[in-house]
Design a protein around this motif. Sequence first.
Motif, PDB file in Angstrom:
ATOM      1  N   MET A   1      18.752  10.346  10.843  1.00 39.29           N
ATOM      2  CA  MET A   1      20.053  10.783  10.356  1.00 39.29           C
ATOM      3  C   MET A   1      20.646  11.812  11.306  1.00 39.29           C
ATOM      4  O   MET A   1      19.983  12.765  11.668  1.00 39.29           O
ATOM      5  CB  MET A   1      19.880  11.406   8.973  1.00 39.29           C
ATOM      6  CG  MET A   1      21.168  11.671   8.269  1.00 39.29           C
ATOM      7  SD  MET A   1      20.856  12.569   6.756  1.00 39.29           S
ATOM      8  CE  MET A   1      20.515  14.176   7.356  1.00 39.29           C
ATOM      9  N   GLN A  29      17.105  27.910  -1.442  1.00 38.67           N
ATOM     10  CA  GLN A  29      16.169  26.844  -1.771  1.00 38.67           C
ATOM     11  C   GLN A  29      14.858  27.322  -2.390  1.00 38.67           C
ATOM     12  O   GLN A  29      13.786  26.828  -2.055  1.00 38.67           O
ATOM     13  CB  GLN A  29      15.894  25.974  -0.533  1.00 38.67           C
ATOM     14  CG  GLN A  29      17.094  25.126  -0.134  1.00 38.67           C
ATOM     15  CD  GLN A  29      17.325  23.960  -1.082  1.00 38.67           C
ATOM     16  OE1 GLN A  29      16.523  23.041  -1.167  1.00 38.67           O
ATOM     17  NE2 GLN A  29      18.412  24.008  -1.830  1.00 38.67           N
ATOM     18  N   GLN A  49      17.924  20.190  -4.956  1.00 35.80           N
ATOM     19  CA  GLN A  49      18.218  19.231  -3.893  1.00 35.80           C
ATOM     20  C   GLN A  49      19.718  18.952  -3.794  1.00 35.80           C
ATOM     21  O   GLN A  49      20.234  18.668  -2.719  1.00 35.80           O
ATOM     22  CB  GLN A  49      17.457  17.931  -4.129  1.00 35.80           C
ATOM     23  CG  GLN A  49      15.963  18.075  -3.895  1.00 35.80           C
ATOM     24  CD  GLN A  49      15.200  16.809  -4.266  1.00 35.80           C
ATOM     25  OE1 GLN A  49      15.548  16.148  -5.249  1.00 35.80           O
ATOM     26  NE2 GLN A  49      14.185  16.500  -3.482  1.00 35.80           N
ATOM     27  N   ARG A  52      20.865  21.491  -1.517  1.00 36.98           N
ATOM     28  CA  ARG A  52      20.413  21.219  -0.153  1.00 36.98           C
ATOM     29  C   ARG A  52      21.232  20.091   0.477  1.00 36.98           C
ATOM     30  O   ARG A  52      21.640  20.186   1.627  1.00 36.98           O
ATOM     31  CB  ARG A  52      18.919  20.850  -0.169  1.00 36.98           C
ATOM     32  CG  ARG A  52      18.316  20.732   1.231  1.00 36.98           C
ATOM     33  CD  ARG A  52      18.414  22.056   1.965  1.00 36.98           C
ATOM     34  NE  ARG A  52      18.007  21.989   3.353  1.00 36.98           N
ATOM     35  CZ  ARG A  52      18.362  22.876   4.277  1.00 36.98           C
ATOM     36  NH1 ARG A  52      19.150  23.888   3.955  1.00 36.98           N
ATOM     37  NH2 ARG A  52      17.954  22.768   5.509  1.00 36.98           N
ATOM     38  N   PHE A  53      21.486  19.029  -0.319  1.00 33.95           N
ATOM     39  CA  PHE A  53      22.288  17.916   0.201  1.00 33.95           C
ATOM     40  C   PHE A  53      23.676  18.402   0.611  1.00 33.95           C
ATOM     41  O   PHE A  53      24.221  17.992   1.622  1.00 33.95           O
ATOM     42  CB  PHE A  53      22.401  16.797  -0.849  1.00 33.95           C
ATOM     43  CG  PHE A  53      21.218  15.858  -0.883  1.00 33.95           C
ATOM     44  CD1 PHE A  53      19.907  16.349  -0.859  1.00 33.95           C
ATOM     45  CD2 PHE A  53      21.386  14.482  -0.917  1.00 33.95           C
ATOM     46  CE1 PHE A  53      18.812  15.489  -0.886  1.00 33.95           C
ATOM     47  CE2 PHE A  53      20.305  13.608  -0.938  1.00 33.95           C
ATOM     48  CZ  PHE A  53      19.014  14.114  -0.935  1.00 33.95           C
ATOM     49  N   LEU A  56      23.634  20.177   3.829  1.00 33.42           N
ATOM     50  CA  LEU A  56      23.500  19.245   4.944  1.00 33.42           C
ATOM     51  C   LEU A  56      24.719  18.315   5.066  1.00 33.42           C
ATOM     52  O   LEU A  56      24.766  17.449   5.933  1.00 33.42           O
ATOM     53  CB  LEU A  56      22.241  18.402   4.776  1.00 33.42           C
ATOM     54  CG  LEU A  56      20.911  19.162   4.850  1.00 33.42           C
ATOM     55  CD1 LEU A  56      19.767  18.268   4.410  1.00 33.42           C
ATOM     56  CD2 LEU A  56      20.646  19.675   6.250  1.00 33.42           C
TER      57      LEU A  56
ATOM     58  N   ASP B 475      14.299  18.103   8.188  1.00 35.24           N
ATOM     59  CA  ASP B 475      14.599  19.068   7.141  1.00 35.24           C
ATOM     60  C   ASP B 475      13.657  18.735   6.006  1.00 35.24           C
ATOM     61  O   ASP B 475      13.897  17.793   5.237  1.00 35.24           O
ATOM     62  CB  ASP B 475      16.057  18.956   6.682  1.00 35.24           C
ATOM     63  CG  ASP B 475      16.323  19.874   5.499  1.00 35.24           C
ATOM     64  OD1 ASP B 475      16.119  21.085   5.655  1.00 35.24           O
ATOM     65  OD2 ASP B 475      16.677  19.375   4.423  1.00 35.24           O
ATOM     66  N   SER B 478      14.981  18.472   2.204  1.00 34.77           N
ATOM     67  CA  SER B 478      15.650  17.280   1.683  1.00 34.77           C
ATOM     68  C   SER B 478      14.835  16.029   1.996  1.00 34.77           C
ATOM     69  O   SER B 478      15.106  14.963   1.482  1.00 34.77           O
ATOM     70  CB  SER B 478      17.047  17.160   2.293  1.00 34.77           C
ATOM     71  OG  SER B 478      16.934  16.939   3.686  1.00 34.77           O
ATOM     72  N   HIS B 480      14.693  14.679   5.025  1.00 27.24           N
ATOM     73  CA  HIS B 480      15.398  13.869   6.008  1.00 27.24           C
ATOM     74  C   HIS B 480      14.937  14.176   7.429  1.00 27.24           C
ATOM     75  O   HIS B 480      14.858  15.336   7.816  1.00 27.24           O
ATOM     76  CB  HIS B 480      16.908  14.128   5.941  1.00 27.24           C
ATOM     77  CG  HIS B 480      17.558  13.471   4.777  1.00 27.24           C
ATOM     78  ND1 HIS B 480      17.895  14.170   3.645  1.00 27.24           N
ATOM     79  CD2 HIS B 480      17.913  12.185   4.558  1.00 27.24           C
ATOM     80  CE1 HIS B 480      18.446  13.333   2.772  1.00 27.24           C
ATOM     81  NE2 HIS B 480      18.464  12.120   3.297  1.00 27.24           N
ATOM     82  N   ALA B 481      14.647  13.137   8.183  1.00 26.55           N
ATOM     83  CA  ALA B 481      14.451  13.298   9.619  1.00 26.55           C
ATOM     84  C   ALA B 481      15.839  13.415  10.242  1.00 26.55           C
ATOM     85  O   ALA B 481      16.751  12.687   9.856  1.00 26.55           O
ATOM     86  CB  ALA B 481      13.702  12.110  10.195  1.00 26.55           C
TER      87      ALA B 481
END
Lengths: 134, 659
Positions: A1, A29, A49, A52-53, A56, B475, B478, B480-481
């Motif tokens: 990602m 967090q 989460q 956190r999402f 990001l 991360d 979450s 996620h790479a």
Amino acid sequence: MKITRDNLCSSIVKEIAEISGENVAGCYQCGKCTAACPVNTVMDILPHQVLRFLQLGLVEALLNCNTIWICASCFTCAGRCPRGVDLPGIMEALRLILLRKRGFSRIKAGVIPRVADKGMPEQALVSAFRKYTR
Amino acid sequence: MKRIGVFVCWCGTNIANTVNIEAVTEAAGKMPGVVYAGNYKYMCSEIGQSKIKSAIIREKLDRFVVASCSPRMHESTFRKTAAAAGLNPYLVEIANIREHCSWVHKNKGEATAKAIALIRAAVAKAARDKELWATQIPVEHRALVIGGGIGGIQAALDIADAGFEVDLVERTPSIGGHMAQLDKTFPTLDCSACILTPKMGEAASHPKITLYTYSEVEKVDGYVGNFEATIRKKARSVDLEKCTGCGICWEKCPSRVKSEFDEALSMRKAIYIPFPQAVPNVPVIDRASCRWFTREKCGICRKTCPAGAVNFDQEDEVLQKKYGAIVVATGFDVLDLDDFGEYSYGKHPDVLTSLEFERILNSSGPTGGRLLRPSNQSPPKNVVFIQCVGSRDKSRGKPYCSKICCMYSAKHVILFKEKYPEAQAYVFYIDIRTAGKDFEEFHRRAVEEYGALYLKGSAGKVFPDGDKLLVKGVDSLSGHALEIEADMVVLATAIKAKSDAPQLARLLGISTDTHAFFMEAHPKLRPVEAHTAGIFLAGACQGPKDIPETVSQASGAAAKAIVLLSKENLLSDPCVSEVNESLCTGCLACIKVCPYSAITEKTIEEKIHGKALQRRVAEVNVALCQGCGSCTVSCRPGAVNLKGFTNEQIMAEVDAICL
């Protein structure tokens, strides 16, 4: 990602910040919100989460999750957050974005007295308004 | 018959939980020579000590044993107790039934039996104790400070302000150390040079401080109060007195070398001052890169110097000076990243260590403070900071936390964002550690006000992708790479001990830990002293530290040194070696093993059958002897004895345990 500044500062991220009035960067967090949540067992994305999402810039996943609809708006998370982040406000912002897109309300005013009479908790009622009306 | 008392300490539950105190006390009471045995919960307390004192008087004790913790802990306490009750303090023995018994055993029966055996040995030794008297040794009222960074400067200023002479020895051409390289300091964002340079100037102009820059300590002999150091003043090739610091020489010098001060990001000349605010503001000639010294050509600096200060014939000067106390403040190095190929450090100019990034931020740095990508001099839009590069890494780096990186990276984020508000900072971290006054608040500002995206996790790979760097990381919050396109990558590289710290430790006779940081005498209660009396520690040479901690420790070390220097005389430990001349065969094996050069030979005259005969024997200098006992084991006829630990006493202890 791939993470880019454009994703982190996208218009929808800004919109969520504007509606909720919250700075998601405030969250570090610790997971207190999830730990305190009475309905976390049935959520597909846990409350911490969600934050956190957002940090990001991953808004798409949040708009498709069940968490924002399961959230009972009980405010336990906000009450216990050591960073003073109003997570229910953010959940509400996410719902509002969807509702505004959808453009109609699923709750009819006439229904309210009937369910309210059956001893529905006030909080649930408030939550229902938040969730299902504009 | 001796009248021995035995006092058994519970140490709260430390001993009493594993050792049956009553059984031990009863057994001790029946040991030969013991006329009294008692116990108390805390023997070292005021009440415990008064119990000992009254027992000494009541039972007419002429010596006693305390069964308690290690003698390193409370031997001196109980010696004072003895002296207060009128006993010679060296008639006290400690049976260590805590560190050597209760702490290392679980079975109460076995631990009790061992405690009894240890006390029996101590009683046997006590029975053979003799009165010993400390002698007085004079103190040299001058201090040596090794290392001219902020720690050394602070220690030197404090000692000098107390009125004592201080010699400050610095290996490089200028004092200032790592702090002089920094742009701003956390958490206040004070300009580093603005707060450091006044102190450098103060140290240089202080009437009690002598600076020895471009100098090294080569040898240290002697002991507390009376050290003798050999200092080599390397040839500067420039006369300190004549030079005015005008700078013509380094402008004209044709040789260009990578600047150590700028972390090799800029070039300096062969004749140079490391940085504009250097103290002293006098250049040195780096002879290895100077054309005159390598090819005997050039000499332009000598020709152009208006003061005639350049002197190619200058030679190293070696000084011998005496000191009462030594403060070691030699600082740290940054870990070498050869084993960390995944970050492309050294392969791509836009991958930097934090110290290099600091130089680029610094207005006196290689870019004049303009933060630009080293590869193409363009402003960076995305900068990735990677924490714990070599820290907390027991396979390729150092297992410890380098302590300052979390904070200086937050500072770097803020300084970067101040320059480029529209840019994005990313920080890969494992944990954020911000223990310190106003530290957490500072870190949160980097996150909340400056919008740095902190990503919990590590970066696995950094590699060039077009004119950018692609950072692959995770991360873990979450799950996620991640991939981030970066313009610059900054590595928070681990701090390590100076690579030559072990050599300096050997030279000073102090110890280092497994990572070559100098060891403090006690991690909690004697944090600024080395194990060797009279040597004190300040700053990152003892472990990773930030500036306020270094300054505090330096002032602490200075205070300890001042306490020592303000004494006219010191009491010497009477537990030193003595030679029984009638047994000594003059083989002098003891001289070879003595680490303190405390033994010499002498000639004595004896009358044998009416004839005067001359004979060679060993002699101990009690001022130099540290009581290590090496000579006693090297002596074949058993002529050398360590007072307080005689061969007879040690054998009596062994017999008491084994027979």
